[in-house]
Design a protein around this motif. Sequence first.
Motif, PDB file in Angstrom:
ATOM      1  N   ALA A 187       0.828  -1.211   0.000  1.00  0.00           N
ATOM      2  CA  ALA A 187       0.000   0.000   0.000  1.00  0.00           C
ATOM      3  C   ALA A 187       0.861   1.258   0.000  1.00  0.00           C
ATOM      4  N   PRO A 188       0.417   2.307  -0.691  1.00  0.00           N
ATOM      5  CA  PRO A 188       1.171   3.567  -0.703  1.00  0.00           C
ATOM      6  C   PRO A 188       1.024   4.378   0.578  1.00  0.00           C
ATOM      7  N   ALA A 189      -0.056   4.161   1.311  1.00  0.00           N
ATOM      8  CA  ALA A 189      -0.344   4.993   2.488  1.00  0.00           C
ATOM      9  C   ALA A 189       0.737   4.843   3.549  1.00  0.00           C
ATOM     10  N   LEU A 190       1.193   5.967   4.085  1.00  0.00           N
ATOM     11  CA  LEU A 190       2.215   5.963   5.122  1.00  0.00           C
ATOM     12  C   LEU A 190       1.700   5.295   6.390  1.00  0.00           C
ATOM     13  N   LEU A 191       0.418   5.455   6.692  1.00  0.00           N
ATOM     14  CA  LEU A 191      -0.164   4.833   7.882  1.00  0.00           C
ATOM     15  C   LEU A 191      -0.044   3.314   7.799  1.00  0.00           C
ATOM     16  N   SER A 192      -0.267   2.755   6.600  1.00  0.00           N
ATOM     17  CA  SER A 192      -0.156   1.307   6.431  1.00  0.00           C
ATOM     18  C   SER A 192       1.259   0.828   6.714  1.00  0.00           C
ATOM     19  N   LEU A 193       2.256   1.569   6.207  1.00  0.00           N
ATOM     20  CA  LEU A 193       3.653   1.225   6.483  1.00  0.00           C
ATOM     21  C   LEU A 193       3.934   1.293   7.979  1.00  0.00           C
ATOM     22  N   LYS A 194       3.486   2.352   8.633  1.00  0.00           N
ATOM     23  CA  LYS A 194       3.734   2.520  10.065  1.00  0.00           C
ATOM     24  C   LYS A 194       3.130   1.364  10.861  1.00  0.00           C
ATOM     25  N   MET A 195       1.915   0.975  10.512  1.00  0.00           N
ATOM     26  CA  MET A 195       1.247  -0.101  11.240  1.00  0.00           C
ATOM     27  C   MET A 195       2.021  -1.407  11.119  1.00  0.00           C
ATOM     28  N   LYS A 196       2.575  -1.656   9.941  1.00  0.00           N
ATOM     29  CA  LYS A 196       3.334  -2.894   9.750  1.00  0.00           C
ATOM     30  C   LYS A 196       4.712  -2.812  10.387  1.00  0.00           C
ATOM     31  N   ALA A 197       5.414  -1.717  10.140  1.00  0.00           N
ATOM     32  CA  ALA A 197       6.790  -1.592  10.628  1.00  0.00           C
ATOM     33  C   ALA A 197       6.853  -1.524  12.153  1.00  0.00           C
ATOM     34  N   LEU A 198       5.822  -0.970  12.776  1.00  0.00           N
ATOM     35  CA  LEU A 198       5.802  -0.853  14.237  1.00  0.00           C
ATOM     36  C   LEU A 198       5.154  -2.058  14.913  1.00  0.00           C
ATOM     37  N   GLY A 199       4.708  -3.043  14.095  1.00  0.00           N
ATOM     38  CA  GLY A 199       4.156  -4.267  14.656  1.00  0.00           C
ATOM     39  C   GLY A 199       2.693  -4.198  15.025  1.00  0.00           C
ATOM     40  N   TRP A 200       2.021  -3.106  14.673  1.00  0.00           N
ATOM     41  CA  TRP A 200       0.607  -2.979  15.037  1.00  0.00           C
ATOM     42  C   TRP A 200      -0.257  -4.005  14.316  1.00  0.00           C
ATOM     43  N   VAL A 201       0.060  -4.281  13.062  1.00  0.00           N
ATOM     44  CA  VAL A 201      -0.736  -5.246  12.290  1.00  0.00           C
ATOM     45  C   VAL A 201      -0.644  -6.631  12.921  1.00  0.00           C
ATOM     46  N   ASP A 202       0.564  -7.052  13.274  1.00  0.00           N
ATOM     47  CA  ASP A 202       0.733  -8.357  13.924  1.00  0.00           C
ATOM     48  C   ASP A 202       0.011  -8.404  15.259  1.00  0.00           C
ATOM     49  N   TRP A 203       0.076  -7.301  16.003  1.00  0.00           N
ATOM     50  CA  TRP A 203      -0.602  -7.234  17.305  1.00  0.00           C
ATOM     51  C   TRP A 203      -2.104  -7.391  17.147  1.00  0.00           C
ATOM     52  N   LEU A 204      -2.657  -6.716  16.148  1.00  0.00           N
ATOM     53  CA  LEU A 204      -4.115  -6.799  15.913  1.00  0.00           C
ATOM     54  C   LEU A 204      -4.513  -8.195  15.467  1.00  0.00           C
ATOM     55  N   LYS A 205      -3.652  -8.830  14.646  1.00  0.00           N
ATOM     56  CA  LYS A 205      -3.970 -10.187  14.176  1.00  0.00           C
ATOM     57  C   LYS A 205      -4.019 -11.170  15.331  1.00  0.00           C
ATOM     58  N   THR A 206      -3.138 -11.012  16.298  1.00  0.00           N
ATOM     59  CA  THR A 206      -3.131 -11.928  17.442  1.00  0.00           C
ATOM     60  C   THR A 206      -4.393 -11.782  18.269  1.00  0.00           C
ATOM     61  N   ARG A 207      -5.097 -10.688  18.066  1.00  0.00           N
ATOM     62  CA  ARG A 207      -6.324 -10.448  18.810  1.00  0.00           C
ATOM     63  C   ARG A 207      -7.566 -10.610  17.948  1.00  0.00           C
ATOM     64  N   GLY A 208      -7.374 -11.257  16.798  1.00  0.00           N
ATOM     65  CA  GLY A 208      -8.526 -11.654  15.999  1.00  0.00           C
ATOM     66  C   GLY A 208      -9.034 -10.631  15.018  1.00  0.00           C
ATOM     67  N   PHE A 209      -8.298  -9.536  14.835  1.00  0.00           N
ATOM     68  CA  PHE A 209      -8.734  -8.526  13.863  1.00  0.00           C
ATOM     69  C   PHE A 209      -8.152  -8.878  12.495  1.00  0.00           C
ATOM     70  N   GLY A 210      -8.985  -8.893  11.470  1.00  0.00           N
ATOM     71  CA  GLY A 210      -8.543  -9.258  10.128  1.00  0.00           C
ATOM     72  C   GLY A 210      -7.930  -8.097   9.382  1.00  0.00           C
ATOM     73  N   VAL A 211      -6.676  -7.798   9.664  1.00  0.00           N
ATOM     74  CA  VAL A 211      -5.999  -6.716   8.984  1.00  0.00           C
ATOM     75  C   VAL A 211      -4.850  -7.292   8.188  1.00  0.00           C
ATOM     76  N   GLY A 212      -4.432  -6.547   7.113  1.00  0.00           N
ATOM     77  CA  GLY A 212      -3.340  -7.050   6.266  1.00  0.00           C
ATOM     78  C   GLY A 212      -2.310  -5.993   6.003  1.00  0.00           C
TER      79      GLY A 212
END
Length: 304
Positions: free
Chosen positions: A279-304
């Motif tokens: 994704a081009p969005a900076l927010l998407s990069l931040k969420m992945k690079a800072l581990g937020w996406v992985d954190w949300l996945k461990t809690r059952g949220f379907g994010v990619g």
Amino acid sequence: MILLYHLVFPDSTPKNTWNAGKVLRLSDFKKHLRWLKKRFKIVSLDDYITALGAPDPASHGSIAITFDDGYRGTFDLVRPVLLADNIPATFFVTTAHLHNHDLLWFVYFNALCFERVYRSIIIEDHAYPLESEKGCYLAWRKLIDLARSSGDAIAYSQTYAKRYPLPQNIIQKYLGLTEAQIASFAESPILELGGHTHSHPYLDQISRDDQDKEINLNKRILEEICGHRLRYFAYTGGVYNAASLEAVKAAGFEAACAVQPNNLGDDERFELPRTDIYAPALLSLKMKALGWVDWLKTRGFGVG
């Protein structure tokens, strides 16, 4: 963390262009780099892997940047930016196009569906219109799934390439690195070349012998052109099996990148995880690079 990029498009590409997702343009990539430089230490893949074995891994808080497949257009765009900012990166490159001048099988499907050369295509006797983002995505997803289930994705794509040929101007947008581009890696101490098989098959669908051929041929061609030994490999599509690990080691590679590791071996260097950035969005990069996406996945949220 190791980041995985693929295609980067020129800024002349409209923002709303769809290509299996919104396109990442050069200006977007530059924004990514500016933020990454502020938040992390960007290191070479070699330094990142070396630090993994340290008692107190220096890789913590570091980012390594990688590109898969080796698109010549992407390389032309990002190479000057990386060199100007002294940012190291590793490019994992296929080689079949140097001989047959064809697109990789999945790249062909990408171009077929999103470049809208045809108003619609027939897939398994069903018409898929290509006049909307949704229609293009549905057709692309169907072709990728069918190619995977066919057991021979390359042969499957070739049947469509004969039925729906693409014009040269479209093919040129997605071709792999030229020999001159490959040779240029010898000139830079911060840009590294890596192996990525010859024709980008699903490694878990071919025999160990065929895996050896794909991996070794790719390595030999790249080494002959660039003039130095390749050290690192990336599994195509992040797909591999136990035989792949052995084939990569036998070829003389020192480490290999996956996406999501399958944990099939006892050496983490041959199943390195990577975080894919589309994704081009900076927010998407931040969420992945800072581990937020992985954190949300461990809690059952379907994010990619």
